[in-house]
Scaffold this motif. Structure first.
Motif, PDB file in Angstrom:
ATOM      1  N   ALA A 124       2.505   6.881  -6.642  1.00 34.78           N
ATOM      2  CA  ALA A 124       1.563   7.906  -7.082  1.00 34.78           C
ATOM      3  C   ALA A 124       2.109   9.302  -6.778  1.00 34.78           C
ATOM      4  O   ALA A 124       1.988  10.223  -7.593  1.00 34.78           O
ATOM      5  CB  ALA A 124       0.215   7.706  -6.383  1.00 34.78           C
ATOM      6  N   LEU A 125       2.742   9.439  -5.616  1.00 36.12           N
ATOM      7  CA  LEU A 125       3.327  10.724  -5.248  1.00 36.12           C
ATOM      8  C   LEU A 125       4.476  11.087  -6.184  1.00 36.12           C
ATOM      9  O   LEU A 125       4.593  12.243  -6.621  1.00 36.12           O
ATOM     10  CB  LEU A 125       3.820  10.668  -3.800  1.00 36.12           C
ATOM     11  CG  LEU A 125       4.481  11.938  -3.255  1.00 36.12           C
ATOM     12  CD1 LEU A 125       3.492  13.099  -3.280  1.00 36.12           C
ATOM     13  CD2 LEU A 125       4.993  11.702  -1.838  1.00 36.12           C
ATOM     14  N   GLN A 126       5.313  10.102  -6.493  1.00 37.92           N
ATOM     15  CA  GLN A 126       6.422  10.338  -7.414  1.00 37.92           C
ATOM     16  C   GLN A 126       5.921  10.740  -8.792  1.00 37.92           C
ATOM     17  O   GLN A 126       6.470  11.652  -9.425  1.00 37.92           O
ATOM     18  CB  GLN A 126       7.285   9.074  -7.526  1.00 37.92           C
ATOM     19  CG  GLN A 126       8.133   8.786  -6.313  1.00 37.92           C
ATOM     20  CD  GLN A 126       9.221   9.822  -6.133  1.00 37.92           C
ATOM     21  OE1 GLN A 126       9.144  10.675  -5.262  1.00 37.92           O
ATOM     22  NE2 GLN A 126      10.248   9.758  -6.948  1.00 37.92           N
ATOM     23  N   LYS A 127       4.885  10.070  -9.260  1.00 33.40           N
ATOM     24  CA  LYS A 127       4.323  10.377 -10.565  1.00 33.40           C
ATOM     25  C   LYS A 127       3.780  11.798 -10.586  1.00 33.40           C
ATOM     26  O   LYS A 127       3.989  12.547 -11.553  1.00 33.40           O
ATOM     27  CB  LYS A 127       3.211   9.381 -10.910  1.00 33.40           C
ATOM     28  CG  LYS A 127       2.603   9.605 -12.283  1.00 33.40           C
ATOM     29  CD  LYS A 127       1.535   8.565 -12.587  1.00 33.40           C
ATOM     30  CE  LYS A 127       0.922   8.797 -13.966  1.00 33.40           C
ATOM     31  NZ  LYS A 127      -0.139   7.803 -14.281  1.00 33.40           N
ATOM     32  N   GLN A 136       0.823  -1.203   0.000  1.00 32.92           N
ATOM     33  CA  GLN A 136       0.000   0.000   0.000  1.00 32.92           C
ATOM     34  C   GLN A 136       0.859   1.256   0.000  1.00 32.92           C
ATOM     35  O   GLN A 136       0.593   2.213  -0.744  1.00 32.92           O
ATOM     36  CB  GLN A 136      -0.906  -0.007   1.228  1.00 32.92           C
ATOM     37  CG  GLN A 136      -1.831   1.205   1.324  1.00 32.92           C
ATOM     38  CD  GLN A 136      -2.715   1.156   2.555  1.00 32.92           C
ATOM     39  OE1 GLN A 136      -2.697   0.191   3.316  1.00 32.92           O
ATOM     40  NE2 GLN A 136      -3.502   2.189   2.766  1.00 32.92           N
ATOM     41  N   GLU A 137       1.896   1.248   0.827  1.00 32.66           N
ATOM     42  CA  GLU A 137       2.785   2.404   0.889  1.00 32.66           C
ATOM     43  C   GLU A 137       3.548   2.605  -0.422  1.00 32.66           C
ATOM     44  O   GLU A 137       3.797   3.733  -0.832  1.00 32.66           O
ATOM     45  CB  GLU A 137       3.771   2.249   2.045  1.00 32.66           C
ATOM     46  CG  GLU A 137       3.144   2.455   3.407  1.00 32.66           C
ATOM     47  CD  GLU A 137       2.529   3.841   3.534  1.00 32.66           C
ATOM     48  OE1 GLU A 137       3.248   4.837   3.281  1.00 32.66           O
ATOM     49  OE2 GLU A 137       1.323   3.938   3.839  1.00 32.66           O
ATOM     50  N   MET A 138       3.904   1.494  -1.057  1.00 30.57           N
ATOM     51  CA  MET A 138       4.602   1.595  -2.335  1.00 30.57           C
ATOM     52  C   MET A 138       3.701   2.218  -3.387  1.00 30.57           C
ATOM     53  O   MET A 138       4.152   3.051  -4.195  1.00 30.57           O
ATOM     54  CB  MET A 138       5.065   0.213  -2.793  1.00 30.57           C
ATOM     55  CG  MET A 138       6.334  -0.265  -2.132  1.00 30.57           C
ATOM     56  SD  MET A 138       7.752   0.848  -2.441  1.00 30.57           S
ATOM     57  CE  MET A 138       7.899   0.756  -4.215  1.00 30.57           C
ATOM     58  N   ARG A 139       2.428   1.839  -3.410  1.00 28.05           N
ATOM     59  CA  ARG A 139       1.491   2.432  -4.364  1.00 28.05           C
ATOM     60  C   ARG A 139       1.331   3.932  -4.095  1.00 28.05           C
ATOM     61  O   ARG A 139       1.291   4.738  -5.024  1.00 28.05           O
ATOM     62  CB  ARG A 139       0.136   1.732  -4.281  1.00 28.05           C
ATOM     63  CG  ARG A 139       0.118   0.334  -4.878  1.00 28.05           C
ATOM     64  CD  ARG A 139      -1.298  -0.171  -5.056  1.00 28.05           C
ATOM     65  NE  ARG A 139      -1.967  -0.334  -3.769  1.00 28.05           N
ATOM     66  CZ  ARG A 139      -1.952  -1.468  -3.050  1.00 28.05           C
ATOM     67  NH1 ARG A 139      -1.295  -2.527  -3.510  1.00 28.05           N
ATOM     68  NH2 ARG A 139      -2.592  -1.550  -1.916  1.00 28.05           N
ATOM     69  N   ARG A 140       1.249   4.284  -2.817  1.00 32.43           N
ATOM     70  CA  ARG A 140       1.130   5.698  -2.466  1.00 32.43           C
ATOM     71  C   ARG A 140       2.384   6.471  -2.869  1.00 32.43           C
ATOM     72  O   ARG A 140       2.310   7.569  -3.409  1.00 32.43           O
ATOM     73  CB  ARG A 140       0.893   5.831  -0.958  1.00 32.43           C
ATOM     74  CG  ARG A 140       0.597   7.253  -0.502  1.00 32.43           C
ATOM     75  CD  ARG A 140       0.553   7.345   1.009  1.00 32.43           C
ATOM     76  NE  ARG A 140       1.865   7.142   1.576  1.00 32.43           N
ATOM     77  CZ  ARG A 140       2.809   8.084   1.647  1.00 32.43           C
ATOM     78  NH1 ARG A 140       2.571   9.296   1.173  1.00 32.43           N
ATOM     79  NH2 ARG A 140       3.986   7.839   2.161  1.00 32.43           N
ATOM     80  N   TRP A 141       3.548   5.871  -2.617  1.00 27.63           N
ATOM     81  CA  TRP A 141       4.806   6.523  -2.955  1.00 27.63           C
ATOM     82  C   TRP A 141       4.948   6.685  -4.466  1.00 27.63           C
ATOM     83  O   TRP A 141       5.383   7.730  -4.944  1.00 27.63           O
ATOM     84  CB  TRP A 141       5.961   5.689  -2.411  1.00 27.63           C
ATOM     85  CG  TRP A 141       7.308   6.289  -2.703  1.00 27.63           C
ATOM     86  CD1 TRP A 141       7.942   7.266  -2.014  1.00 27.63           C
ATOM     87  CD2 TRP A 141       8.177   5.932  -3.789  1.00 27.63           C
ATOM     88  NE1 TRP A 141       9.166   7.562  -2.584  1.00 27.63           N
ATOM     89  CE2 TRP A 141       9.338   6.759  -3.676  1.00 27.63           C
ATOM     90  CE3 TRP A 141       8.104   5.010  -4.827  1.00 27.63           C
ATOM     91  CZ2 TRP A 141      10.392   6.670  -4.579  1.00 27.63           C
ATOM     92  CZ3 TRP A 141       9.153   4.935  -5.722  1.00 27.63           C
ATOM     93  CH2 TRP A 141      10.283   5.753  -5.595  1.00 27.63           C
TER      94      TRP A 141
END
Length: 205
Positions: A78-81, A71-76
C-alpha cells in the motif's frame, strides 16, 4: 529485507523436513569453524540461520510469523502504491508546467519576431525570462525560421501580384466568379505558414 524462508533458502510453503534439511546445509556452510579468516561474518550469518530455524521449526511461531509477514507485506505494498501515485502526480504536474512555460515562451518569441527583431534578440529575450538555454535556442531558431518563411511568402505574393498587373491586358477584366474560385496567394501562404507552425509547435498562430 530477506524473509526467514529466504535465509534458509526455502519457499514459504516448505515442509518441516525441507526446512530442517535447509537449516543443516546452511549451518554447515556458515559455521565459523568452516570459515577461517571470516569468522565474524560467518558467525553473524550462522546466528541468523539459527534464529530463522528456531521460528520456522515451531508451528505456532511459524503461523505468527506468516501472519505478521503477510500484514507487513500488505502495508508495504500500500505504501509503495501510494508513493507511485505521488510520483506520477508530481510528474504530470511538472510536465504540465513545462508545457505551459514552453507555450508562453513561444508566444513571447513570436511577438518579438512580429515586431521585426532578429534571432539573436529572440534568444536573449528567452534567456532574460529564465528560459533554459537549450530551449531558448530551439524556440529562437524555430520562430525565426517560421517568421522568415512567412516574410518570404508575403514577398513572393507581392511579386506575383505585381507581375499579374503588368501582364493583364488593360481592356480585359476577369470574371468575379473566377477570382473567387482561385484561392489568393495570401491564403496559400497563410496555409503554408500554419502547416509549418503546426509541425514545429503543435498549435496554430
Amino acid at each position: 529485507m530477506a524473509t526467514l524462508y529466504a535465509k534458509l533458502g526455502v519457499s514459504q510453503d516448505a515442509t518441516w523436513e525441507e526446512i530442517k534439511r535447509a537449516y543443516r546445509k546452511a549451518a554447515m556452510k556458515w559455521h565459523p569453524d568452516r570459515n577461517v579468516g571470516q569468522e565474524e561474518a560467518a558467525g553473524a550469518a550462522f546466528q541468523e540461520i539459527k534464529d530463522a530455524y528456531a521460528i520456522l521449526s515451531d508451528d505456532d511461531q511459524r503461523k505468527v510469523y506468516d501472519a505478521v509477514y503477510a500484514q507487513e507485506m500488505r502495508r508495504w505494498e500500500a505504501l509503495q502504491k501510494r508513493q507511485q501515485e505521488v510520483e506520477a502526480a508530481r510528474a504530470r504536474k511538472a510536465k504540465a508546467e513545462a508545457e505551459a512555460k514552453y507555450s508562453q515562451m513561444v508566444g513571447v518569441a513570436m511577438r518579438y519576431a512580429d515586431e521585426g527583431h532578429n534571432r539573436d534578440v529572440l534568444f536573449g529575450v528567452m534567456l532574460g525570462r529564465e528560459c533554459d538555454a537549450d530551449m531558448a535556442q530551439r524556440i529562437a531558431d524555430s520562430v525565426w525560421a517560421l517568421q522568415q518563411a512567412r516574410r518570404a511568402a508575403q514577398a513572393s505574393e507581392s511579386a506575383e501580384a505585381a507581375d499579374a498587373i503588368d501582364q493583364e491586358p488593360p481592356s480585359q477584366t476577369q470574371p468575379a466568379a473566377a477570382k473567387q474560385d482561385k484561392p489568393s496567394h495570401d491564403a496559400r501562404a497563410a496555409g503554408v505558414f500554419d502547416s509549418l507552425w503546426q509541425g514545429f509547435f503543435g498549435v496554430r498562430s
